[in-house]
Structures are given as C-alpha cells and as structure tokens.
Design a protein around this motif. Structure first.
Motif, mmCIF file in Angstrom:
data_model
loop_
_atom_site.group_PDB
_atom_site.id
_atom_site.type_symbol
_atom_site.label_atom_id
_atom_site.label_comp_id
_atom_site.label_asym_id
_atom_site.label_seq_id
_atom_site.Cartn_x
_atom_site.Cartn_y
_atom_site.Cartn_z
ATOM 1 N N GLN A 11 0.821 -1.216 0.000
ATOM 2 C CA GLN A 11 0.000 0.000 0.000
ATOM 3 C C GLN A 11 0.853 1.264 0.000
ATOM 4 N N ALA A 12 1.998 1.231 0.670
ATOM 5 C CA ALA A 12 2.880 2.407 0.708
ATOM 6 C C ALA A 12 3.351 2.780 -0.697
ATOM 7 N N ASN A 13 3.614 1.788 -1.540
ATOM 8 C CA ASN A 13 4.011 2.067 -2.924
ATOM 9 C C ASN A 13 2.858 2.692 -3.706
ATOM 10 N N VAL A 14 1.674 2.126 -3.548
ATOM 11 C CA VAL A 14 0.496 2.659 -4.243
ATOM 12 C C VAL A 14 0.255 4.102 -3.805
ATOM 13 N N ASP A 15 0.323 4.353 -2.504
ATOM 14 C CA ASP A 15 0.112 5.708 -1.987
ATOM 15 C C ASP A 15 1.145 6.673 -2.554
ATOM 16 N N LYS A 16 2.384 6.238 -2.632
ATOM 17 C CA LYS A 16 3.462 7.094 -3.140
ATOM 18 C C LYS A 16 3.207 7.462 -4.607
ATOM 19 N N HIS A 46 4.590 10.618 -6.809
ATOM 20 C CA HIS A 46 6.007 10.393 -6.518
ATOM 21 C C HIS A 46 6.447 9.057 -7.097
ATOM 22 N N PRO A 47 7.493 9.057 -7.916
ATOM 23 C CA PRO A 47 7.950 7.791 -8.497
ATOM 24 C C PRO A 47 8.590 6.899 -7.430
ATOM 25 N N ASP A 97 11.430 4.375 -5.971
ATOM 26 C CA ASP A 97 12.866 4.206 -6.152
ATOM 27 C C ASP A 97 13.186 2.716 -6.002
ATOM 28 N N ASP A 98 14.445 2.375 -6.152
ATOM 29 C CA ASP A 98 14.830 0.966 -6.091
ATOM 30 C C ASP A 98 14.432 0.328 -4.769
ATOM 31 N N GLU A 99 14.609 1.038 -3.675
ATOM 32 C CA GLU A 99 14.282 0.474 -2.360
ATOM 33 C C GLU A 99 12.794 0.172 -2.234
ATOM 34 N N ASP A 100 11.957 0.946 -2.913
ATOM 35 C CA ASP A 100 10.516 0.660 -2.928
ATOM 36 C C ASP A 100 10.220 -0.600 -3.745
ATOM 37 N N ARG A 101 11.004 -0.798 -4.782
ATOM 38 C CA ARG A 101 10.692 -1.863 -5.735
ATOM 39 C C ARG A 101 11.209 -3.244 -5.324
ATOM 40 N N GLY A 116 -9.484 4.315 -13.413
ATOM 41 C CA GLY A 116 -9.370 3.291 -12.389
ATOM 42 C C GLY A 116 -7.972 2.805 -12.098
ATOM 43 N N HIS A 117 -6.951 3.503 -12.541
ATOM 44 C CA HIS A 117 -5.577 3.083 -12.253
ATOM 45 C C HIS A 117 -4.911 4.131 -11.382
ATOM 46 N N PHE A 118 -4.128 3.675 -10.422
ATOM 47 C CA PHE A 118 -3.501 4.590 -9.461
ATOM 48 C C PHE A 118 -2.327 5.370 -10.028
ATOM 49 N N MET A 119 -1.758 4.932 -11.142
ATOM 50 C CA MET A 119 -0.566 5.588 -11.697
ATOM 51 C C MET A 119 -0.976 6.816 -12.501
ATOM 52 N N PRO A 120 -0.608 8.013 -12.022
ATOM 53 C CA PRO A 120 -0.966 9.214 -12.778
ATOM 54 C C PRO A 120 -0.067 9.403 -14.001
ATOM 55 N N ALA A 121 -0.620 10.015 -15.016
ATOM 56 C CA ALA A 121 0.138 10.281 -16.245
ATOM 57 C C ALA A 121 1.357 11.153 -15.972
ATOM 58 N N ALA A 122 1.320 11.917 -14.886
ATOM 59 C CA ALA A 122 2.453 12.786 -14.541
ATOM 60 C C ALA A 122 3.726 11.991 -14.264
ATOM 61 N N LEU A 123 3.609 10.700 -13.979
ATOM 62 C CA LEU A 123 4.791 9.881 -13.692
ATOM 63 C C LEU A 123 5.360 9.185 -14.931
ATOM 64 N N LEU A 124 4.742 9.395 -16.078
ATOM 65 C CA LEU A 124 5.210 8.714 -17.285
ATOM 66 C C LEU A 124 6.662 9.061 -17.607
ATOM 67 N N ASP A 125 7.042 10.327 -17.464
ATOM 68 C CA ASP A 125 8.421 10.709 -17.775
ATOM 69 C C ASP A 125 9.420 9.982 -16.877
ATOM 70 N N SER A 126 9.061 9.783 -15.610
ATOM 71 C CA SER A 126 9.971 9.050 -14.721
ATOM 72 C C SER A 126 10.089 7.595 -15.152
ATOM 73 N N GLN A 127 9.011 7.033 -15.697
ATOM 74 C CA GLN A 127 9.049 5.659 -16.196
ATOM 75 C C GLN A 127 9.986 5.557 -17.405
#
Length: 181
Positions: free
Chosen positions: A46-51, A56-57, A59-63, A127-138
C-alpha cells in the motif's frame, strides 16, 4: 485454445512503462496459452500505491520487496504446474536480473512505443492509481532489453490484436528476431 510454448519458456513477464498495454496483452496471452495471469500492480504494498498516487515515483528500495512478491507469485504458479504470465514494468535491467536470480530463465515481452502514444492511453484510462504525470519518470528508468536477455520487443503502435499475435508467435515458435515491429 491451448498452444504450447517453446521449451525454454517457463515464466513470462510482459513489461514496459505504465500505459503501454501490459495488462491487456498479458491477459490475452494467458487465455491463449492456457497460462495463469498475474497483475504485478496488485502485489504492490500500500505504501508504494500511496506514493505513486500522490505523484512520486518509486525508487529501487521501494521496488525490491515488490519484485520479490512478483517472483514469489510466479514461482508458486510454476511449482503448481502452471505457466505464469505476469504484467510487470520491469523497467531496469537490475529488476529483471532480480527476477531471473529468483526464477531462472524468463521470457520478457517488452511493449514499447512513443511517449505521446502512451501518454494518450494513460490520459484516457480510468481506475488506475498511476498518474500520467509519472510517465516521464518511467521512461527515464526504462532500460530496453539487452542482447543477452531472452525476450522480444513489440511495437505498441500496431493494432492491439497484432501486438498480441506477435508476442504469442514469438513465445510459441520464436522468430529469432530481437524486435518485432
């Protein structure tokens, strides 16, 4: 339809940036290959989903713990006699290495396409938690498959059925090509 996959394929990861169509392709492949479908996004703590939800993208420690959960799920499916096919970003080589370290050989299907195409898809989905604003970080994190990785890259600007068909053909017969577009 039950189609045999090539002997080497015991685990499949459909990978790519958010919005590239991983879930759609992995579900279709699972149905066509009589495999078990898994959605790696559902395994995020849940902490990853919330982030990510707050823009907020990860990081490796989250993944790392998340990737271990993905590997655990795939291993359980494989031990039960199923071919696991999971949709998982697996953006960096070291993430794919972590999965390989746990599971052995994995067939990767990298769904790739231009940022503009994928951004439009992200903006149109619900219905997806990933906002388009994070696409550049991906895209910044994305390390395409390397020559020594067992996988194929499929162009997502093709019609949806063509993407699925090309991935399925590679998984079942193999083309020897590093890229199918």
């Amino acid at each position: 339809m039950n189609i045999a996959v090539r002997h080497k394929v015991q685990h499949v990861v459909v990978m790519g940036v958010s919005g590239c169509g991983k879930t759609t392709v992995a579900q279709a492949l699972s149905e066509q290959l009589a495999a078990q479908f898994g959605e790696a996004d559902r395994l995020h703590p849940q902490a990853n989903v919330d982030k990510m939800t707050t823009g907020h993208p990860l990081d490796d420690e989250d993944r790392w713990p998340w990737l271990d959960l993905v590997a655990d799920w795939m291993d359980q499916q494989s031990r039960a006699g199923h071919l696991p096919i999971v949709s998982c970003s697996a953006l960096k080589r070291r993430y794919r290495d972590r999965l390989r370290d746990r599971l052995g050989e994995i067939a990767f299907v990298h769904l790739a396409g231009p940022r503009a195409t994928i951004l439009q898809r992200m903006q149109n989905r619900t219905g997806h938690f990933m906002p388009a604003a994070l696409l550049d970080s991906q895209f910044a994190d994305l390390e395409p498959l390397q020559e020594d990785e067992f996988g194929v890259t499929v162009d997502v600007t093709l019609p949806g059925q063509a993407v699925i068909e090309r991935a399925r053909c590679w998984l079942t017969a193999g083309t020897g090509d590093a890229t199918i577009g």
